[in-house]
Design a protein around this motif. Structure first.
Motif, PDB file in Angstrom:
ATOM      1  N   ASP A 269     -11.612   1.393  20.342  1.00 53.71           N
ATOM      2  CA  ASP A 269     -11.324   0.079  20.931  1.00 53.71           C
ATOM      3  C   ASP A 269     -10.457   0.293  22.170  1.00 53.71           C
ATOM      4  OD1 ASP A 269     -10.435  -2.458  21.600  1.00 53.71           O
ATOM      5  OD2 ASP A 269     -10.087  -3.079  19.531  1.00 53.71           O
ATOM      6  N   ARG A 270     -10.990  -0.001  23.335  1.00 50.72           N
ATOM      7  CA  ARG A 270     -10.256   0.222  24.583  1.00 50.72           C
ATOM      8  C   ARG A 270      -9.375  -0.969  24.965  1.00 50.72           C
ATOM      9  NH1 ARG A 270     -12.102   4.437  27.812  1.00 50.72           N
ATOM     10  NH2 ARG A 270     -12.988   6.036  26.447  1.00 50.72           N
ATOM     11  N   GLY A 271      -9.250  -1.936  24.091  1.00 49.63           N
ATOM     12  CA  GLY A 271      -8.486  -3.125  24.440  1.00 49.63           C
ATOM     13  C   GLY A 271      -6.993  -3.015  24.204  1.00 49.63           C
TER      14      GLY A 271
ATOM     15  N   GLY B 208      15.275  -1.530  34.554  1.00 48.69           N
ATOM     16  CA  GLY B 208      16.082  -0.370  34.888  1.00 48.69           C
ATOM     17  C   GLY B 208      15.561   0.370  36.098  1.00 48.69           C
ATOM     18  N   PRO B 209      16.262   1.421  36.483  1.00 46.21           N
ATOM     19  CA  PRO B 209      15.978   2.109  37.751  1.00 46.21           C
ATOM     20  C   PRO B 209      14.666   2.875  37.777  1.00 46.21           C
ATOM     21  CG  PRO B 209      17.656   3.291  36.492  1.00 46.21           C
ATOM     22  CD  PRO B 209      17.435   1.991  35.785  1.00 46.21           C
ATOM     23  N   GLU B 210      14.068   3.145  36.616  1.00 44.63           N
ATOM     24  CA  GLU B 210      12.842   3.941  36.578  1.00 44.63           C
ATOM     25  C   GLU B 210      11.567   3.102  36.705  1.00 44.63           C
ATOM     26  OE1 GLU B 210      12.445   7.682  35.738  1.00 44.63           O
ATOM     27  OE2 GLU B 210      14.193   7.272  36.975  1.00 44.63           O
ATOM     28  N   GLU B 211      11.693   1.806  36.847  1.00 43.52           N
ATOM     29  CA  GLU B 211      10.488   0.966  36.801  1.00 43.52           C
ATOM     30  C   GLU B 211       9.463   1.358  37.858  1.00 43.52           C
ATOM     31  OE1 GLU B 211       9.008  -3.671  37.169  1.00 43.52           O
ATOM     32  OE2 GLU B 211      11.077  -3.249  36.557  1.00 43.52           O
ATOM     33  N   GLY B 212       9.900   1.525  39.089  1.00 43.74           N
ATOM     34  CA  GLY B 212       8.962   1.873  40.147  1.00 43.74           C
ATOM     35  C   GLY B 212       8.237   3.183  39.858  1.00 43.74           C
ATOM     36  N   ARG B 213       8.977   4.191  39.438  1.00 42.94           N
ATOM     37  CA  ARG B 213       8.362   5.483  39.136  1.00 42.94           C
ATOM     38  C   ARG B 213       7.403   5.375  37.965  1.00 42.94           C
ATOM     39  NH1 ARG B 213       8.928  10.273  36.273  1.00 42.94           N
ATOM     40  NH2 ARG B 213      10.521   9.418  34.884  1.00 42.94           N
ATOM     41  N   LEU B 214       7.750   4.558  36.963  1.00 39.07           N
ATOM     42  CA  LEU B 214       6.888   4.412  35.798  1.00 39.07           C
ATOM     43  C   LEU B 214       5.596   3.673  36.150  1.00 39.07           C
ATOM     44  CD1 LEU B 214       9.598   3.570  33.106  1.00 39.07           C
ATOM     45  CD2 LEU B 214       8.291   5.698  33.306  1.00 39.07           C
ATOM     46  N   ARG B 215       5.679   2.719  37.050  1.00 37.60           N
ATOM     47  CA  ARG B 215       4.459   2.028  37.497  1.00 37.60           C
ATOM     48  C   ARG B 215       3.516   3.016  38.193  1.00 37.60           C
ATOM     49  NH1 ARG B 215       4.243  -3.525  37.465  1.00 37.60           N
ATOM     50  NH2 ARG B 215       6.177  -4.642  36.931  1.00 37.60           N
ATOM     51  N   LEU B 216       4.081   3.861  39.023  1.00 35.12           N
ATOM     52  CA  LEU B 216       3.263   4.876  39.694  1.00 35.12           C
ATOM     53  C   LEU B 216       2.662   5.846  38.683  1.00 35.12           C
ATOM     54  CD1 LEU B 216       5.497   5.674  42.808  1.00 35.12           C
ATOM     55  CD2 LEU B 216       3.314   4.442  42.794  1.00 35.12           C
ATOM     56  N   HIS B 217       3.448   6.193  37.676  1.00 33.53           N
ATOM     57  CA  HIS B 217       2.964   7.128  36.662  1.00 33.53           C
ATOM     58  C   HIS B 217       1.807   6.508  35.863  1.00 33.53           C
ATOM     59  CE1 HIS B 217       3.180  10.574  34.010  1.00 33.53           C
ATOM     60  NE2 HIS B 217       3.230   9.768  32.961  1.00 33.53           N
ATOM     61  N   ALA B 218       1.919   5.221  35.537  1.00 34.60           N
ATOM     62  CA  ALA B 218       0.844   4.545  34.817  1.00 34.60           C
ATOM     63  C   ALA B 218      -0.435   4.529  35.645  1.00 34.60           C
ATOM     64  CB  ALA B 218       1.260   3.129  34.452  1.00 34.60           C
ATOM     65  N   ALA B 219      -0.290   4.322  36.956  1.00 30.19           N
ATOM     66  CA  ALA B 219      -1.461   4.346  37.836  1.00 30.19           C
ATOM     67  C   ALA B 219      -2.082   5.738  37.885  1.00 30.19           C
ATOM     68  CB  ALA B 219      -1.067   3.876  39.231  1.00 30.19           C
ATOM     69  N   LYS B 220      -1.226   6.755  37.973  1.00 27.57           N
ATOM     70  CA  LYS B 220      -1.711   8.135  38.008  1.00 27.57           C
ATOM     71  C   LYS B 220      -2.464   8.483  36.731  1.00 27.57           C
ATOM     72  CE  LYS B 220      -0.017  12.903  38.290  1.00 27.57           C
ATOM     73  NZ  LYS B 220       1.197  13.759  38.369  1.00 27.57           N
ATOM     74  N   GLU B 221      -2.009   7.963  35.596  1.00 26.76           N
ATOM     75  CA  GLU B 221      -2.650   8.242  34.310  1.00 26.76           C
ATOM     76  C   GLU B 221      -3.888   7.373  34.079  1.00 26.76           C
ATOM     77  OE1 GLU B 221      -2.164  10.594  32.354  1.00 26.76           O
ATOM     78  OE2 GLU B 221      -0.068  11.221  32.304  1.00 26.76           O
ATOM     79  N   GLY B 222      -4.164   6.450  35.003  1.00 29.81           N
ATOM     80  CA  GLY B 222      -5.345   5.606  34.895  1.00 29.81           C
ATOM     81  C   GLY B 222      -5.214   4.440  33.948  1.00 29.81           C
ATOM     82  N   VAL B 223      -3.976   4.036  33.625  1.00 34.13           N
ATOM     83  CA  VAL B 223      -3.777   2.940  32.677  1.00 34.13           C
ATOM     84  C   VAL B 223      -2.902   1.835  33.267  1.00 34.13           C
ATOM     85  CG1 VAL B 223      -4.162   4.281  30.572  1.00 34.13           C
ATOM     86  CG2 VAL B 223      -1.882   4.246  31.604  1.00 34.13           C
ATOM     87  N   ALA B 224      -2.885   1.713  34.593  1.00 37.40           N
ATOM     88  CA  ALA B 224      -2.017   0.716  35.224  1.00 37.40           C
ATOM     89  C   ALA B 224      -2.308  -0.693  34.723  1.00 37.40           C
ATOM     90  CB  ALA B 224      -2.171   0.777  36.740  1.00 37.40           C
ATOM     91  N   SER B 225      -3.575  -1.006  34.475  1.00 39.85           N
ATOM     92  CA  SER B 225      -3.929  -2.357  34.031  1.00 39.85           C
ATOM     93  C   SER B 225      -3.641  -2.582  32.553  1.00 39.85           C
ATOM     94  CB  SER B 225      -5.413  -2.626  34.308  1.00 39.85           C
ATOM     95  OG  SER B 225      -6.225  -1.730  33.559  1.00 39.85           O
ATOM     96  N   SER B 226      -3.325  -1.510  31.819  1.00 39.31           N
ATOM     97  CA  SER B 226      -3.083  -1.630  30.379  1.00 39.31           C
ATOM     98  C   SER B 226      -1.625  -1.412  30.006  1.00 39.31           C
ATOM     99  CB  SER B 226      -3.946  -0.620  29.609  1.00 39.31           C
ATOM    100  OG  SER B 226      -5.311  -0.846  29.853  1.00 39.31           O
ATOM    101  N   VAL B 227      -0.781  -1.073  30.969  1.00 36.88           N
ATOM    102  CA  VAL B 227       0.662  -0.943  30.738  1.00 36.88           C
ATOM    103  C   VAL B 227       1.326  -2.167  31.365  1.00 36.88           C
ATOM    104  CG1 VAL B 227       2.746   0.411  31.128  1.00 36.88           C
ATOM    105  CG2 VAL B 227       0.569   1.572  30.721  1.00 36.88           C
ATOM    106  N   VAL B 228       1.932  -2.982  30.532  1.00 41.43           N
ATOM    107  CA  VAL B 228       2.503  -4.253  30.965  1.00 41.43           C
ATOM    108  C   VAL B 228       4.023  -4.128  31.007  1.00 41.43           C
ATOM    109  CG1 VAL B 228       2.623  -6.734  30.531  1.00 41.43           C
ATOM    110  CG2 VAL B 228       0.575  -5.441  29.856  1.00 41.43           C
TER     111      VAL B 228
END
Length: 361
Positions: A211-213, A222-242
């Motif tokens: 189930d891919r949902g 916190g201070p890591e939000e920007g880096r974590l957003r980039l990391h989620a995009a790099k891992e291909g799950v930007a649309s699934s990490v809220v």
């Protein structure tokens, strides 16, 4: 003696030590103790933990915690102690113990030093040296788990070590059905929480999931939000990490009721309340095995799943297993809730009362 002073380096910033301190202070005050909560330094971003506190609040110094502690601070603490009178003095961290220990009068004060981290974390920092140098002279040294207390007793060594867990702030009547497709990560978006590892593990698990949902919801700021957003995009799950931002305490029950799994990927933890809170809602956890406190909350294969610290593929496998088996989520979640009963506030307050009786002998 029925008076208690809890002293924090900073009593009002968003953090686990502060939250636990205010929860226990309110509970003891409602049991008839005269309770004071003091921040040795002022918070730059204060948080209100209790809407109607039954205890007295103090801020000793308007200076921030990173300011040098000098004679003016010592004089202010001495005035505070004199004004409160004979009491149990609960110092919530090594930094507080070093500032206050020499100001206690053994005829008027019974000193209790808490350590909210794990033994392993202390050993790799200045905390271990400070605990070893100062906590043994106190009336009691308090750690979060039996494992941590034993290791400090043997290796510090401390003759006065005991353990007393942090309490859950409440106990819900409703539990999560764990039939949704939401994983929670809860905590400040700071480097120590290593949410990058949780994102990577989630990405690996999602690639193999039938189930891919599934979504990963990160609650906190916190201070890591920007880096974590980039990391989620790099891992291909930007649309699934809220990224949900900071959710007030009153809103967290709704989050746990919508969750099916909680993930813990921290570099180190003492006794992470997020695991206990999730358990109280019947939500199982997949976590790195980073401390005795984590192990006291998660019984492997019985109330949740533990993997070695930093093992991202292992965490991914644990998440994948829970994502693919609703029956197992329900089994582990029900057992986790039963196990979490021992961390209910009333039980922990009973242990505080017993601790006070013990040090008064």
């Amino acid at each position: 003696m029925r008076t208690v002073l809890f002293a924090c380096l900073d009593a009002d910033t968003l953090g686990g030590i502060q939250r636990v301190t205010h929860t226990v202070a309110q509970g003891l005050a409602e049991r008839g103790y005269e309770v004071h909560v003091a921040g040795l330094h002022a918070s730059a971003d204060p948080v209100r933990y209790v809407e109607r506190p039954a205890y007295t609040r103090h801020v000793v110094s308007a200076a921030p915690p990173d300011r040098r502690w000098g004679r003016s601070g010592r004089r202010a603490v001495a005035r505070l102690l004199a004004g409160i009178g004979p009491c149990y003095v609960v110092m919530t961290s090594p930094a507080v113990v070093t500032r206050m220990r020499d100001l206690l009068d053994p005829r008027r004060h019974l000193g209790i030093g808490q350590y909210h981290g794990s033994f392993d974390h202390a050993l790799g920092s200045w905390h271990f040296r400070s605990v070893r140098a100062h906590y043994g002279a106190l009336d009691q040294a308090v750690f979060l788990s039996a494992d941590d207390a034993l290791r400090f007793a043997e290796e510090a060594p401390l003759p006065n070590a005991c353990h007393l867990p942090n309490p859950l702030p409440g106990w819900p009547s409703a539990v999560s059905p764990v039939d949704g497709r939401r994983i929670l990560g809860v905590g400040r978006l700071a480097a120590v929480k290593r949410f990058d590892r949780l994102i990577s593990a989630f990405a690996l698990a999602r690639r193999t999931a039938a189930d891919r949902g599934w979504e990963l919801h990160l609650i906190g700021d916190g201070p890591e939000e920007g880096r974590l957003r980039l990391h989620a995009a790099k891992e291909g799950v930007a649309s699934s990490v809220v990224f949900r931002g900071r959710v007030p305490a009153a809103g967290m029950p709704r989050e746990y009721l919508k969750a099916s799994v909680v993930g813990l990927s921290s570099e180190h933890e003492g006794l992470p309340l997020v695991i206990g809170e999730a358990a109280s809602y019947g939500v199982p956890c997949a976590a790195f095995d980073v401390s005795g406190g984590v192990r006291s909350l998660v019984l492997p294969e019985r109330t949740g799943l533990l993997v070695p610290p930093g093992d991202v593929p292992g965490l991914a496998a644990a998440l994948s297993r829970l994502m693919g088996a609703a029956d197992e989520r329900r089994r582990l979640g029900a057992a986790a809730r039963r196990h979490a009963e021992r961390f209910r506030l009333e039980h922990v307050l009973d242990r505080w009362t017993a601790l006070f009786a013990h040090v008064s002998r």
